[in-house]
Design an enzyme around this catalytic site. Structure first.
Site, PDB file in Angstrom:
ATOM      1  N   LYS A 129       0.333  -1.037  -0.084  1.00 36.30           N
ATOM      2  CA  LYS A 129       0.313  -0.273   0.055  1.00 36.30           C
ATOM      3  C   LYS A 129       0.942   1.176  -0.081  1.00 36.30           C
ATOM      4  CE  LYS A 129      -3.988   1.778   2.502  1.00 36.30           C
ATOM      5  NZ  LYS A 129      -5.085   1.435   4.060  1.00 36.30           N
ATOM      6  N   SER A 204      -9.558   1.500   3.183  1.00 40.81           N
ATOM      7  CA  SER A 204      -8.799   1.927   2.485  1.00 40.81           C
ATOM      8  C   SER A 204      -7.770   1.964   1.244  1.00 40.81           C
ATOM      9  CB  SER A 204      -7.935   3.436   2.846  1.00 40.81           C
ATOM     10  OG  SER A 204      -6.886   2.651   4.262  1.00 40.81           O
ATOM     11  N   SER A 228      -9.982  -0.843   6.966  1.00 41.33           N
ATOM     12  CA  SER A 228      -9.132  -1.271   5.643  1.00 41.33           C
ATOM     13  C   SER A 228      -8.424  -2.061   4.951  1.00 41.33           C
ATOM     14  CB  SER A 228      -8.368   0.469   5.645  1.00 41.33           C
ATOM     15  OG  SER A 228      -8.579   1.440   5.705  1.00 41.33           O
TER      16      SER A 228
END
Length: 559
Positions: A129, A204, A228
């Site tokens: 990420k 996210s 997330s």
């Protein structure tokens, strides 16, 4: 300074130039919603590369360790598929092909010369990420103001992955500020769901979810402060783990609201097999992250816990199913997946009872209030300071059409609270954690095993992947963050309009419950994956992984 739109355009252009031109394909038109089959039919990947990218993590590691497949070949195969995935769903941020292939070549040379692997993840490509710093690369985290900021050193997790023999090879898209359950920012744009591009992949860690779902990465690392990791994994049909705080090192990564420690974010794996979850966690915790991150928990992988010594050695387990949280009733396909899982476990000889959620509304509200109080005290200022350098607007909605759309309810307001008021919220959460522990322990009277419930199975969300901008209820994941309970996701089924027809209205808990009931249309959610969560108790990651394997095996036996 150039206008923020010019800075974003320049960064996107550099991203495009980082893609080998021979890997560009002609993606299907936007009207083609399900693109999961495209990577294998686009003509870019060879038959061998398709086979490699369809292989689970544990088998990949075996073939890499014995030299049957080289690290260069495996990295190239996943890189090509990742680039195809990006052209379909816009999931990548940083692309560094030459750097990753050079690393893979070093691993191959070492294996050839010594006959030994570098570590337990030898040769495995891993996506990250876009908040996990890699030396020499920009880490924008969706902020235009952070374009041009190059990391001077790796995040601790990256150092450990490299020490374990992994090959970091791409970074993935996320929302501006990170604090969204969807994925859109002003630099890289919107990530879409590969099963239905009119739906969100969640957030996210949405870029990771979409990439791994398209098998453009065998294993990705996401972060989770309220769901997330689990929300995008659920929306994209993946296995994942939200570990307890401190089990996976966070030091050296970027984040919003740095400095606050009331609500902790954690890193965890997202992958296409539960074996991948185990391989990641075992490798990371056995690398002694507490020697590199002062906040990491000093706990190696416990084989006895994985073998469920404290859970009857895995014989005659008792699972509790939480059908709803007493706040929002899940949509029909979620209910069907719970029923399927219950039937599979009972057929496998395990006991299943109902879980009675206590104070989930208060728990979620406490956590949300904690978020809001922290955000309202400082986050508006945090976001504005970060974006003020370029004048980039702070995103207020994930809607496709953002005209006349009200800001999401969890976005910060410019009001503050006192330290004393914040302490009261934290004290309330501490008290509820004790009450929840006692509640779990009291189930010993219902299980018939002489033990309390071994694990909870529950929805990961009240719905499947939503249209963009519509994912606004995250309490099915957030409560476990408040309790710091580890939780996996595992796939069960997909939305079937025939099997999952809309049901008559139930007695609504409140207007939120009614609103979520009204948003359900099986045709809109058609083909979206359905995952559930398996929840254990704090720092019980090994047992949670093993019990997820048991549930996964029980479901597979019924198909």
């Amino acid at each position: 300074m150039p206008h923020w739109t010019e800075l974003a355009a320049e960064k996107k252009q550099r991203q495009l130039k980082s893609i080998p031109q021979g890997w560009l394909v002609s993606p299907p038109p936007d009207s083609t919603l399900d693109v999961t089959g495209f990577p294998e039919t686009c003509g870019l990947l060879t038959e061998r590369e398709i086979k490699i990218t369809n292989t689970s993590v544990d088998v990949l590691l075996e073939k890499l360790a014995c030299g049957e497949w080289s690290a260069v070949d495996v990295t190239t195969a996943f890189y090509k598929r990742a680039i195809v995935a990006h052209q379909l769903v816009n999931c990548l941020t940083e692309i560094f092909v030459d750097h990753a292939l050079a690393r893979a070549a070093e691993l191959d040379d070492h294996l050839q010369q010594t006959g030994k692997v570098i570590g337990p993840l030898h040769g495995l490509p891993i996506s990250l990420k876009d908040q996990i710093c890699i030396k020499g690369l920009e880490t924008t985290m969706g902020y235009i103001s952070w374009i041009g900021r190059y990391a001077e050193k790796n995040a601790v997790l990256v150092d450990i992955l490299i020490e374990c023999g992994a090959v970091p090879f791409v970074r993935t898209n996320l929302p501006q500020t990170v604090m969204w359950p969807e994925s859109f920012n002003n630099i890289f744009g919107r990530t879409t769901n590969p099963y239905n591009r009119s739906l969100t992949p969640g957030g996210s860690s949405g870029g990771e979810g979409a990439l791994v779902a398209l098998k453009g990465s065998p294993l990705g690392v996401g972060s989770d402060i309220g769901g997330s990791i689990r929300i995008p994994s659920s929306f994209c049909g993946l296995y994942s783990l939200r570990p307890s705080y401190g089990r996976v090192p966070y030091c050296g990564a970027l984040n919003s609201l740095e400095g606050q420690d009331s609500v902790h974010s954690v890193f965890g794996p997202m992958t296409n097999s539960v074996g991948g979850v185990k391989a990641f966690m075992k490798a990371i915790v056995n690398a002694k992250p507490w020697l590199k991150d002062p906040l990491a928990v000093r706990k190696k992988w416990q084989e006895d816990e994985y073998n469920l010594v404290d859970h009857g050695s895995g014989k005659d387990l008792c699972f509790a199913i939480m059908w709803d949280d007493g706040v929002v009733v899940p949509h029909p396909p979620i209910r069907r997946s719970l029923e399927m899982t219950k039937a599979a476990l009972e057929k496998a000889g395990h006991k299943v009872i109902d879980w009675k959620p206590i104070k989930h509304r208060l728990l979620a509200d406490t956590t949300a209030r904690n978020y809001r109080n922290i955000w309202n005290a400082a986050s508006a200022e945090d976001y504005m300071i970060t974006t003020s350098v370029t004048g980039e607007p702070v995103i207020a909605t994930m809607e496709l059409d953002d005209s006349n759309v009200a800001a999401a309810p969890f976005r910060p307001k410019k009001v503050g609270i006192t330290a004393y008021q914040l302490w009261q919220v934290q004290k309330l959460r501490k008290d509820i954690r004790k009450e929840y522990l006692d509640h779990w322990e009291a189930t010993v009277s219902e299980t018939g095993t002489g033990r309390p419930v071994d694990a909870i199975i529950c929805p990961a969300s009240s719905y499947a992947a939503t249209p963009h901008g519509k994912n606004r209820y995250t309490n099915y994941t957030t409560v476990w963050n408040a309790l710091d309970y580890p939780a996996t996701t595992f796939p069960v089924t997909t939305v079937d309009p025939t099997l999952d027809a809309k049901k008559p209205p139930h007695v609504f808990y409140d207007d939120c419950d009614k609103g979520i009931y009204n948003m359900y249309d099986p045709e809109i959610f058609k083909n979206a994956p359905i995952c559930l969560q398996l929840v254990g108790r704090t720092l019980e990651e090994e047992a949670v992984i093993k019990m997820t394997e048991i549930v996964d095996g029980a479901l597979a036996a019924t198909k």
